[in-house]
Design an enzyme around this catalytic site. Sequence first.
Site, PDB file in Angstrom:
ATOM      1  N   HIS A  34       0.871  -1.188   0.000  1.00 29.79           N
ATOM      2  CA  HIS A  34       0.000   0.000   0.000  1.00 29.79           C
ATOM      3  C   HIS A  34       0.899   1.226   0.000  1.00 29.79           C
ATOM      4  O   HIS A  34       1.250   1.766   1.049  1.00 29.79           O
ATOM      5  CB  HIS A  34      -0.906  -0.022   1.236  1.00 29.79           C
ATOM      6  CG  HIS A  34      -1.954   1.049   1.252  1.00 29.79           C
ATOM      7  ND1 HIS A  34      -3.174   0.893   1.879  1.00 29.79           N
ATOM      8  CD2 HIS A  34      -1.985   2.300   0.715  1.00 29.79           C
ATOM      9  CE1 HIS A  34      -3.888   2.003   1.739  1.00 29.79           C
ATOM     10  NE2 HIS A  34      -3.164   2.873   1.043  1.00 29.79           N
ATOM     11  N   HIS A 217      -9.408   0.816  -1.710  1.00 26.32           N
ATOM     12  CA  HIS A 217      -9.431   1.458  -0.407  1.00 26.32           C
ATOM     13  C   HIS A 217     -10.851   1.354   0.158  1.00 26.32           C
ATOM     14  O   HIS A 217     -11.832   1.630  -0.543  1.00 26.32           O
ATOM     15  CB  HIS A 217      -9.082   2.938  -0.534  1.00 26.32           C
ATOM     16  CG  HIS A 217      -7.623   3.202  -0.731  1.00 26.32           C
ATOM     17  ND1 HIS A 217      -6.848   2.526  -1.644  1.00 26.32           N
ATOM     18  CD2 HIS A 217      -6.787   4.101  -0.131  1.00 26.32           C
ATOM     19  CE1 HIS A 217      -5.609   2.984  -1.601  1.00 26.32           C
ATOM     20  NE2 HIS A 217      -5.538   3.936  -0.690  1.00 26.32           N
ATOM     21  N   GLU A 220     -11.400   3.283   5.763  1.00 30.73           N
ATOM     22  CA  GLU A 220     -10.462   4.235   6.361  1.00 30.73           C
ATOM     23  C   GLU A 220     -11.288   5.360   6.967  1.00 30.73           C
ATOM     24  O   GLU A 220     -11.499   5.419   8.168  1.00 30.73           O
ATOM     25  CB  GLU A 220      -9.485   4.764   5.316  1.00 30.73           C
ATOM     26  CG  GLU A 220      -8.509   5.798   5.867  1.00 30.73           C
ATOM     27  CD  GLU A 220      -7.735   6.536   4.770  1.00 30.73           C
ATOM     28  OE1 GLU A 220      -6.718   7.170   5.109  1.00 30.73           O
ATOM     29  OE2 GLU A 220      -8.155   6.504   3.606  1.00 30.73           O
ATOM     30  N   ASP A 298       1.800   4.000   2.870  1.00 33.83           N
ATOM     31  CA  ASP A 298       0.780   4.844   2.259  1.00 33.83           C
ATOM     32  C   ASP A 298       1.385   5.994   1.445  1.00 33.83           C
ATOM     33  O   ASP A 298       1.709   5.827   0.281  1.00 33.83           O
ATOM     34  CB  ASP A 298      -0.182   5.353   3.330  1.00 33.83           C
ATOM     35  CG  ASP A 298      -1.544   5.762   2.771  1.00 33.83           C
ATOM     36  OD1 ASP A 298      -1.755   5.661   1.551  1.00 33.83           O
ATOM     37  OD2 ASP A 298      -2.399   6.193   3.564  1.00 33.83           O
ATOM     38  N   ASP A 299       1.531   7.170   2.060  1.00 32.72           N
ATOM     39  CA  ASP A 299       2.119   8.360   1.429  1.00 32.72           C
ATOM     40  C   ASP A 299       3.234   8.872   2.337  1.00 32.72           C
ATOM     41  O   ASP A 299       3.082   9.890   3.024  1.00 32.72           O
ATOM     42  CB  ASP A 299       1.059   9.448   1.229  1.00 32.72           C
ATOM     43  CG  ASP A 299      -0.065   8.998   0.326  1.00 32.72           C
ATOM     44  OD1 ASP A 299       0.105   9.072  -0.892  1.00 32.72           O
ATOM     45  OD2 ASP A 299      -1.113   8.557   0.852  1.00 32.72           O
TER      46      ASP A 299
END
Length: 364
Positions: A34, A217, A220, A298-299
């Site tokens: 991810h 996704h 979340e 993730d980021d």
Amino acid sequence: MRTDAGLTPATPSAPPLSPSLRAFIEAMPKAELHLHIEGTLEPELLFALAQRNHVALPYPSVEALRAAYDFSDLQSFLDLYYAGAAVLLTEQDFHDMTAAYLARARADGVLHAELFFDPQTHTERGVDIAVVFAGIARALREANAAGFSSSMIMSFLRHLPEADAFATLEAALPLRAQYADLWFGVGLDSAERGNPPEKFARVFARCRELGFRLVAHAGEEGPAAYVSDALDLLHVERIDHGVRSEEDPALVQRLAREQVPLTVCPLSNLKLCVVDDMRSHNLARLLQAGLAVTVNSDDPAYFGGYMNANFIAVAEALALDRRQLAQLSRNAFNASFLLPASKSALLQRLDDFVSTYPEESPLS
């Protein structure tokens, strides 16, 4: 506290990690499932690309940009994320961004990575989709030739209409044969609120017909029902995030029974206020319940940590031991889209690594 997310109050502080456990985490073989490649654009590289491409930025310095990374929610992060992507214009830009991530991943013990990329973020700015594919793929092939393992997952932006996703798919399909060694999967990302999985049921059905591996996704900022819908309406094989699945005990039992992987991103959850304190994170509970939980970044340029930082954060906050940490890594290799032989080889590397450590003591 996010009681609507099913996350419980914080527990008392855990003791700091021992040096031996930190060393174990840092050296442990890992797979990352991810990771948004556009979310790895560090401010230094962002400024360098802006200068190279003569793109004006609304921030006067790297320091000012870093100061802007104080998000209040997912949407405020996305606004900055899409603004930062404006510096990505050429094949070389996408290559350099991807190569920078791969270097960091390898330094963190990552042996295999499956990267999300968002063509719509770039095509709506006039960047040809072929340029996006070419730059990312060149960096991945360079890494793979040097002994790494990686592939790419093209993701649709869920805040845009499904018709746009169909158009993106049709634009990308002529490139499929050229990138058959790398492009296996299709995903769904961006803001969940107001964009349920059912909005993309038709385009995912088409991708399934075409033989793509499917992920999305869900759970979340969206409810547990989005996780169920992603499984039942989109027929995905992995759930990206999925932490709000805990709201629905029957869903938790299903995820454990069917071993549906959850690609959890702890530091992202903290930064975006899905959880207010890492000690409140439900990762350990989900793992204990038998779910195929994995750890991912993730980021990472925006959320303050790549793979080792995420593993260290949960190990310290949730008092995870070496057995649990290795299980998280094992789950990720098992959940990957690697061919069986490649998967087995990487799992063996993990098992060989774990076997080199002596029996765990209470202080290690």
